[in-house]
Motif scaffolding. Structure first.
Motif, PDB file in Angstrom:
ATOM      1  N   ARG A 107       0.763  -1.244  -0.069  1.00 26.47           N
ATOM      2  CA  ARG A 107      -0.014   0.054   0.019  1.00 26.47           C
ATOM      3  C   ARG A 107       1.094   1.333   0.037  1.00 26.47           C
ATOM      4  O   ARG A 107       1.958   1.203   0.656  1.00 26.47           O
ATOM      5  N   TYR A 108       0.538   2.299  -0.875  1.00 27.85           N
ATOM      6  CA  TYR A 108       1.297   3.438  -1.178  1.00 27.85           C
ATOM      7  C   TYR A 108       0.712   4.655  -0.426  1.00 27.85           C
ATOM      8  O   TYR A 108      -0.476   4.987  -0.682  1.00 27.85           O
ATOM      9  N   ASP A 109       1.665   5.555   0.216  1.00 28.99           N
ATOM     10  CA  ASP A 109       1.107   6.939   0.259  1.00 28.99           C
ATOM     11  C   ASP A 109       2.174   7.625  -0.431  1.00 28.99           C
ATOM     12  O   ASP A 109       3.293   7.821  -0.017  1.00 28.99           O
ATOM     13  N   PHE A 110       1.680   8.184  -1.456  1.00 30.04           N
ATOM     14  CA  PHE A 110       2.557   9.042  -2.509  1.00 30.04           C
ATOM     15  C   PHE A 110       2.960  10.377  -1.805  1.00 30.04           C
ATOM     16  O   PHE A 110       3.954  11.168  -2.307  1.00 30.04           O
ATOM     17  N   VAL A 126       7.999   8.738   0.224  1.00 28.60           N
ATOM     18  CA  VAL A 126       6.919   7.951  -0.266  1.00 28.60           C
ATOM     19  C   VAL A 126       6.787   6.978   0.851  1.00 28.60           C
ATOM     20  O   VAL A 126       7.849   6.013   0.994  1.00 28.60           O
ATOM     21  N   THR A 127       5.718   6.592   1.304  1.00 30.95           N
ATOM     22  CA  THR A 127       5.517   5.671   2.318  1.00 30.95           C
ATOM     23  C   THR A 127       4.917   4.531   1.915  1.00 30.95           C
ATOM     24  O   THR A 127       3.823   4.358   1.141  1.00 30.95           O
ATOM     25  N   VAL A 128       5.596   3.211   2.399  1.00 31.65           N
ATOM     26  CA  VAL A 128       5.148   2.021   1.610  1.00 31.65           C
ATOM     27  C   VAL A 128       4.875   1.042   2.800  1.00 31.65           C
ATOM     28  O   VAL A 128       5.732   0.943   3.644  1.00 31.65           O
ATOM     29  N   ALA A 147      13.923   0.226  -2.200  1.00 35.14           N
ATOM     30  CA  ALA A 147      12.976   0.847  -3.331  1.00 35.14           C
ATOM     31  C   ALA A 147      14.016   1.371  -4.404  1.00 35.14           C
ATOM     32  O   ALA A 147      15.193   1.598  -4.018  1.00 35.14           O
ATOM     33  N   ILE A 190       9.771  -1.739  -6.067  1.00 38.23           N
ATOM     34  CA  ILE A 190       9.637  -1.713  -4.740  1.00 38.23           C
ATOM     35  C   ILE A 190       9.782  -3.260  -4.667  1.00 38.23           C
ATOM     36  O   ILE A 190       9.078  -4.065  -5.252  1.00 38.23           O
ATOM     37  N   ALA A 207       4.561   6.197 -11.493  1.00 41.04           N
ATOM     38  CA  ALA A 207       3.719   6.336  -9.911  1.00 41.04           C
ATOM     39  C   ALA A 207       3.093   7.643  -9.785  1.00 41.04           C
ATOM     40  O   ALA A 207       2.099   7.969  -9.359  1.00 41.04           O
TER      41      ALA A 207
END
Length: 211
Positions: A107-110, A126-128, A147, A190, A207
Motif C-alpha cells: 500500500r502506498y502513500d505518495f 513515499v510511504t510503503v 526501493a 519496490i 507512480a
C-alpha cells in the motif's frame, strides 16, 4: 487446498507456477457468486502437494507488474473465517482444508499535491506499507524493503534510501530531478521480504508526475 486472495492485486493474473507443483485450478467465473455472499473475491484456488515447496505468482494490470515468491504446502486444517470462505468452499464439493497464501501486498502513500504531482528538484518521501489478507491467521512481519526509482521510463534505475517506520511500514526518500529530466513521470520498483522468507517485487511504470 489454498486460495489466492486478490487484496488489491491485479485481476488478470496468471496461474502460479513451480518446478515441483502439481496444481488443480478452480477457475473463477464465481466472482459474482462471491459478491452475492458478501465476500472479498478470490480468483484462484488449487490443491498443493503435501511437502513444502517454493512457488511464484506473477500478475500485471494497467502496466503494474507484481511478482510474488512464497513457500507453501497442503494445509492440514482450515484457516479461514466463515464470513470470508475460500473460493473452493463456495464452488467445490468437499474441498478439504483451505487457507490463504502468505502473499505480501503493498500500500502506498505518495504524499502528492491536489494535482497528483510532487515537486521537482526536491527530496520527496513515499510511504510503503506491507500487508496480508485479513483471513491469514498469523501473518509474518515485513522485515526488509528496497526501493528504486526511474526517471526515464524504466531504462535506468537508481536505488532509493529507505527507513523503517511502524510495523511493516517503510519510507523511501526520492530525490527528484528537474521536471524536464522526468517528463514521463517517476517510476518505482519496490521489493520486500518478510520474516518467513516470502517476497514481492512490484514495478509501477508511472507512480506520479513532477511539477
Amino acid at each position: 487446498m489454498t486460495d489466492m486472495g486478490m487484496e488489491g492485486a491485479p485481476m488478470n493474473a496468471a496461474a502460479p507456477s513451480s518446478r515441483r507443483r502439481k496444481v488443480k485450478l478452480v477457475v473463477s467465473a464465481a466472482l459474482a457468486m462471491l459478491a452475492l455472499v458478501g465476500c472479498k473475491a478470490d480468483v484462484i484456488a488449487y490443491d498443493l502437494p503435501a511437502e513444502s515447496a517454493r512457488y511464484s505468482f506473477r500478475a500485471e494490470t494497467d502496466g503494474v507488474k507484481t511478482v510474488w515468491g512464497y513457500t507453501s504446502e497442503r494445509p492440514t486444517k482450515a484457516d479461514t473465517p466463515t464470513s470470508q470462505p475460500c473460493l473452493a468452499d463456495v464452488v467445490v464439493k468437499e474441498p478439504g482444508p483451505c487457507r490463504p497464501e502468505p502473499l505480501i501486498f503493498l500500500r502506498y502513500d505518495f504524499g502528492l499535491g491536489l494535482d497528483n504531482t510532487a515537486p521537482a528538484e526536491e527530496a520527496h518521501p513515499v510511504t510503503v506499507t506491507g500487508y496480508y489478507q485479513d483471513r491469514l491467521g498469523t501473518p509474518p512481519t515485513v522485515t526488509r524493503l528496497r526501493a528504486e526509482a526511474s526517471f526515464d521510463g524504466g531504462k535506468t534505475w537508481k536505488p532509493v534510501t529507505t527507513t523503517a517506520g511502524g510495523k511493516n511500514t517503510f519510507t523511501a526518500r526520492i530525490t527528484h530531478p528537474s521536471r524536464d529530466r522526468a517528463s514521463g513521470g517517476v517510476a518505482l520498483r519496490i521489493s520486500a521480504t518478510d520474516s518467513a522468507g516470502n517476497t514481492v517485487e512490484q514495478t509501477i511504470p508511472q507512480a506520479y508526475r513532477l511539477r
